[in-house]
Scaffold this active site. Structure first.
Site, PDB file in Angstrom:
ATOM      1  N   ASP A   9      18.129  19.980 -89.183  1.00 13.04           N
ATOM      2  CA  ASP A   9      19.010  19.468 -88.115  1.00 13.04           C
ATOM      3  C   ASP A   9      18.392  19.025 -87.134  1.00 13.04           C
ATOM      4  O   ASP A   9      17.143  19.070 -87.013  1.00 13.04           O
ATOM      5  CB  ASP A   9      20.084  20.801 -87.670  1.00 13.04           C
ATOM      6  CG  ASP A   9      20.915  20.120 -86.553  1.00 13.04           C
ATOM      7  OD1 ASP A   9      21.642  19.453 -86.700  1.00 13.04           O
ATOM      8  OD2 ASP A   9      20.985  21.188 -85.593  1.00 13.04           O
ATOM      9  N   SER A  10      18.957  18.419 -85.974  1.00 15.75           N
ATOM     10  CA  SER A  10      18.520  17.697 -84.783  1.00 15.75           C
ATOM     11  C   SER A  10      17.835  18.833 -83.955  1.00 15.75           C
ATOM     12  O   SER A  10      16.825  18.652 -83.146  1.00 15.75           O
ATOM     13  CB  SER A  10      19.489  16.918 -84.125  1.00 15.75           C
ATOM     14  OG  SER A  10      20.411  17.874 -83.516  1.00 15.75           O
ATOM     15  N   CYS A  72      23.371  18.563 -90.670  1.00 11.76           N
ATOM     16  CA  CYS A  72      23.677  17.759 -89.318  1.00 11.76           C
ATOM     17  C   CYS A  72      24.536  16.806 -89.634  1.00 11.76           C
ATOM     18  O   CYS A  72      24.453  16.114 -90.785  1.00 11.76           O
ATOM     19  CB  CYS A  72      22.421  17.206 -88.658  1.00 11.76           C
ATOM     20  SG  CYS A  72      22.580  15.990 -87.519  1.00 11.76           S
ATOM     21  N   GLU A 151      21.565  23.444 -76.929  1.00 16.71           N
ATOM     22  CA  GLU A 151      20.126  23.557 -76.993  1.00 16.71           C
ATOM     23  C   GLU A 151      19.527  24.003 -75.752  1.00 16.71           C
ATOM     24  O   GLU A 151      18.392  24.371 -75.957  1.00 16.71           O
ATOM     25  CB  GLU A 151      19.786  21.990 -77.001  1.00 16.71           C
ATOM     26  CG  GLU A 151      19.827  21.226 -78.297  1.00 16.71           C
ATOM     27  CD  GLU A 151      19.066  21.930 -79.597  1.00 16.71           C
ATOM     28  OE1 GLU A 151      18.042  22.119 -79.445  1.00 16.71           O
ATOM     29  OE2 GLU A 151      19.720  22.190 -80.815  1.00 16.71           O
ATOM     30  N   CYS A 183      30.132  19.084 -85.772  1.00 16.65           N
ATOM     31  CA  CYS A 183      29.002  19.165 -85.260  1.00 16.65           C
ATOM     32  C   CYS A 183      28.463  20.505 -85.674  1.00 16.65           C
ATOM     33  O   CYS A 183      29.055  21.621 -85.186  1.00 16.65           O
ATOM     34  CB  CYS A 183      28.581  18.892 -84.134  1.00 16.65           C
ATOM     35  SG  CYS A 183      27.097  19.021 -83.272  1.00 16.65           S
ATOM     36  N   HIS A 185      26.273  22.279 -84.311  1.00 17.50           N
ATOM     37  CA  HIS A 185      26.075  22.976 -82.933  1.00 17.50           C
ATOM     38  C   HIS A 185      27.133  23.690 -82.324  1.00 17.50           C
ATOM     39  O   HIS A 185      27.153  24.780 -81.564  1.00 17.50           O
ATOM     40  CB  HIS A 185      25.471  21.925 -81.833  1.00 17.50           C
ATOM     41  CG  HIS A 185      24.173  21.726 -81.724  1.00 17.50           C
ATOM     42  ND1 HIS A 185      23.721  20.771 -82.665  1.00 17.50           N
ATOM     43  CD2 HIS A 185      22.881  22.229 -81.333  1.00 17.50           C
ATOM     44  CE1 HIS A 185      22.184  20.629 -82.546  1.00 17.50           C
ATOM     45  NE2 HIS A 185      21.968  21.424 -81.630  1.00 17.50           N
TER      46      HIS A 185
HETATM   47  N1  DGL Z   1      24.112  19.292 -85.009  1.00 13.83           N
HETATM   48  C1  DGL Z   1      23.969  18.121 -85.273  1.00 13.83           C
HETATM   49  C2  DGL Z   1      25.320  17.684 -85.825  1.00 13.83           C
HETATM   50  O1  DGL Z   1      25.991  18.010 -86.659  1.00 13.83           O
HETATM   51  C3  DGL Z   1      23.535  16.979 -84.266  1.00 13.83           C
HETATM   52  C4  DGL Z   1      24.006  17.009 -83.028  1.00 13.83           C
HETATM   53  C5  DGL Z   1      22.987  15.940 -82.224  1.00 13.83           C
HETATM   54  O2  DGL Z   1      21.832  16.142 -81.937  1.00 13.83           O
HETATM   55  O3  DGL Z   1      23.583  15.437 -81.310  1.00 13.83           O
HETATM   56  O4  DGL Z   1      25.915  16.409 -85.616  1.00 13.83           O
END
Ligand code: DGL
Length: 269
Positions: A9-10, A72, A151, A183, A185
């Protein structure tokens, strides 16, 4: 098969998928990569996200994983097909599983999606939902402020709740019966999202469905790990390790309390 499942993931978002994988498949060894130095991916151009995803996959392939999971949505939306062509092991994304979970859950056929700017702009969820159930009505909305909060590790408090409220304003009066957390996150903020959206809107995370799909694919290929060894998990992050480690250990505390864990900051570029 004792090789690991590589999950990327990011940043810390993919840990929401890792938690579910550890619950459903506790015998599996995980290698996780959070590109915390370059998060968020959401506002970046598709070509850049593709490049970053490819770099990480190339790095993870050094560990000979048996499967890659792009945990992600932003990267799944733009890079899944390329990565599938690049490697010869199974590659799963999170958008298909998220869409399937939403279609299973909705009663009214009117679904909300929240995600990053990149994911919403790609239209990938809408396509996935409509390919399963063409009559579905979809309301999509980008929430660019949410990933930076996650984050930073500040999941609680009135300031966070206010940002969640502002981010969801546009969807609050829509006739949706479920909301896809598009997302990885966002499940970190599910308590606040639930507060804002109310009890009648079901929150859908792709984590459960992705973990079941991982299990199905591994089982089908006879790649599942045997039960006789405690797995050693590895966590990599490209940025500052202290915060990453803190968020990871808090989020996965029950899952990793009896499991050896290796932390690393890779030099991969
Ligand atoms: N967690 C990621 C997603 O599902 C990336 C969020 C990001 O880095 O902007 O899109």
């Amino acid at each position: 098969m004792q090789q690991a499942i590589a999950i990327l993931d990011s940043g810390v978002g993919g840990l929401t998928v890792v938690k579910e994988v550890m619950r459903q498949l506790p015998q599996e060894k995980i290698i996780y990569f959070g590109d915390t130095a370059r998060a968020p991916y959401g506002p970046r151009q598709p070509e850049e996200v593709k490049l970053f995803t490819t770099q990480i996959v190339d790095y993870l392939m050094r560990f000979s994983p048996k499967m890659i999971v792009i945990a992600c949505n932003t990267a799944t939306a733009v890079a899944l097909d390329d990565i599938r062509k690049r490697v010869s092991i199974p590659v799963l994304g999170v958008i298909g599983p998220g869409a399937r979970a939403a279609i299973k859950a909705t009663r009214s056929g009117t679904i909300g999606i929240i995600g990053t700017v990149g994911t919403i702009r790609s239209g990938a969820y809408e396509r996935a939902l409509k390919s399963i159930a063409p009559g579905t009505t979809v309301y999509s909305h980008a929430c660019p402020q949410l990933v930076p909060i996650v984050e930073s590790g500040h999941f609680e408090g009135p300031a966070t709740l206010q940002i969640v409220k502002d981010s969801l304003q546009e969807l609050r009066n829509k006739p949706i019966d479920c909301l896809v957390l598009g997302c990885t996150h966002y499940p970190f903020l599910s308590e606040q999202i639930r507060k804002v959206m109310g009890k009648k809107v079901l929150l859908i995370s792709s984590a459960d469905e992705t973990a079941s799909e991982i299990s199905t694919v591994l089982n089908h290929r006879r790649y599942l790990a045997k039960n006789d060894e405690t797995p050693v998990h590895r966590f990599f992050c490209s940025g500052e390790p202290a915060l990453f480690k803190k968020i990871t250990t808090n989020w996965l505390k029950e899952q990793i309390q009896d499991t050896p864990v290796v932390w690393q900051v890779p030099n991969f570029r």
